[in-house]
Design an enzyme around this catalytic site. Structure first.
Site, PDB file in Angstrom:
ATOM      1  N   ALA A 106       0.856  -0.286  12.265  1.00  0.00           N
ATOM      2  CA  ALA A 106       1.443   0.933  11.704  1.00  0.00           C
ATOM      3  C   ALA A 106       1.679   0.799  10.207  1.00  0.00           C
ATOM      4  CB  ALA A 106       2.760   1.267  12.425  1.00  0.00           C
TER       5      ALA A 106
ATOM      6  N   THR B 123       6.860  -2.914  16.354  1.00  0.00           N
ATOM      7  CA  THR B 123       8.087  -2.229  15.953  1.00  0.00           C
ATOM      8  C   THR B 123       7.936  -0.751  16.279  1.00  0.00           C
ATOM      9  OG1 THR B 123       8.376  -3.811  14.148  1.00  0.00           O
ATOM     10  CG2 THR B 123       9.685  -1.797  14.051  1.00  0.00           C
TER      11      THR B 123
ATOM     12  N   LYS C 286       0.798  -1.228   0.000  1.00  0.00           N
ATOM     13  CA  LYS C 286       0.000   0.000   0.000  1.00  0.00           C
ATOM     14  C   LYS C 286       0.832   1.280   0.000  1.00  0.00           C
ATOM     15  CE  LYS C 286      -4.256  -1.854   2.002  1.00  0.00           C
ATOM     16  NZ  LYS C 286      -5.288  -1.686   3.047  1.00  0.00           N
TER      17      LYS C 286
ATOM     18  N   ASP D   2      -9.793   3.230   1.831  1.00  0.00           N
ATOM     19  CA  ASP D   2      -9.831   2.600   3.158  1.00  0.00           C
ATOM     20  C   ASP D   2     -10.307   3.588   4.221  1.00  0.00           C
ATOM     21  OD1 ASP D   2      -9.039   0.014   2.564  1.00  0.00           O
ATOM     22  OD2 ASP D   2      -6.901   0.428   2.854  1.00  0.00           O
TER      23      ASP D   2
END
Length: 287
Positions: A131, A155, A70, A106
């Protein structure tokens, strides 16, 4: 008789076998008399540039984009919509005058699904898990709608980058913290009322995975929204149900982001109810 010549659209991602988009879009194309076909386009990260070249050279009207492409796909497009650029992720590509233009459906699709479930985002306090590209869209949509957002990701660097990106847009101030399951247990969970899973944890074929620690009970006053739609009831949603929290599955967002993509490709609004029914049928669920 069709209202348009035969064209193709497809889903670019890895993996894509779990997707309900072909059933959903092909049902809408047939209902509106479009001679179009929706396909699955499995593309490894190293093959993304070649796949976009094929898209541009072929008879494609556009494409959807899913994990892990994306954000990476933006480098290969001829133009990017302002909202998608702000989000930093593209999930829909439309062919316009032989140019590939990137959009993000989205974000509005998520808000449509939230409101469809009777939840107004304004004034809420959300804990967002993830994220990646989907998380970027959700963070942007919630912040733009007046919802405070805190971001948790395994992360820390990726979470921090997303936090700084959203802060630079002047929407709201998402908050990142030290990764690890213990960090979730150390949070004051009572200050949140909405949990959104924008990770792939629980997605087919790992349906029993969950992004939420089994030992940590979800607050009963929460609404838990899992973007995963296959399976429809994820392990996270079962955890939420056991805690008497309200649940929202990922099908509504899939349908609404898909309906917006359909309109970008064809210029016509699709029958969203038919798309939902086709998706449920593909899952083997009677409606």
């Amino acid at each position: 008789m069709t209202v348009d010549g035969a064209r193709r659209v497809g889903l670019i991602g890895w993996p894509v076998e779990h997707s309900l988009s072909p059933a959903m879009h092909n049902a809408a194309f047939q209902a509106l008399g479009f001679g179009w076909r929706y396909e699955l386009l499995a593309v490894l990260p190293g093959q993304l540039g070649a796949a976009l070249s094929d898209l541009k050279a072929g008879d494609f009207g556009g494409a959807n984009v899913t994990v892990p492409h994306k954000s990476a796909v933006m480098a290969y497009l001829d133009g990017i919509d302002d909202a998608a650029r702000s989000i930093g992720a593209v999930n829909t590509i439309a062919m316009q005058e032989e140019r590939l233009i990137g959009y993000n459906t989205d974000a509005p699709g998520f808000v449509c699904a939230l409101r469809e479930a009777g939840l107004e985002p304004s004034g809420r306090r959300a804990l967002l898990l993830g994220a990646g590209g989907a998380a970027r869209a959700v963070a942007y949509a919630l912040a733009q709608a007046g919802c405070t957002v805190a971001i948790y990701n395994r992360t820390a660097m990726r979470a921090a980058e997303l936090v700084h990106h959203m802060q630079d847009l002047g929407l709201c101030a998402p908050v990142a913290w030290v990764p690890g399951e213990a960090a979730l247990g150390e949070l004051d969970l009572a200050r949140f009322d909405l949990l959104v899973n924008a990770t792939t944890a629980g997605m087919w074929p790992n349906g029993e995975a969950t992004p939420w620690p089994e030992a940590l009970t979800l607050p009963s006053h929460w609404t838990v929204f899992d973007l995963v739609y296959n399976p429809l009831e994820t392990r996270l949603l079962r955890q939420a149900r056991q805690a008497d929290a309200r649940i929202i599955d990922g099908l509504g967002m899939l349908v609404w982001q898909g309906a917006l993509a359909f309109e970008l490709w064809t210029g016509q609004k699709p029958p969203a109810d038919l798309m939902r029914a086709a998706a449920l049928e593909a899952l083997g669920i009677r409606h």
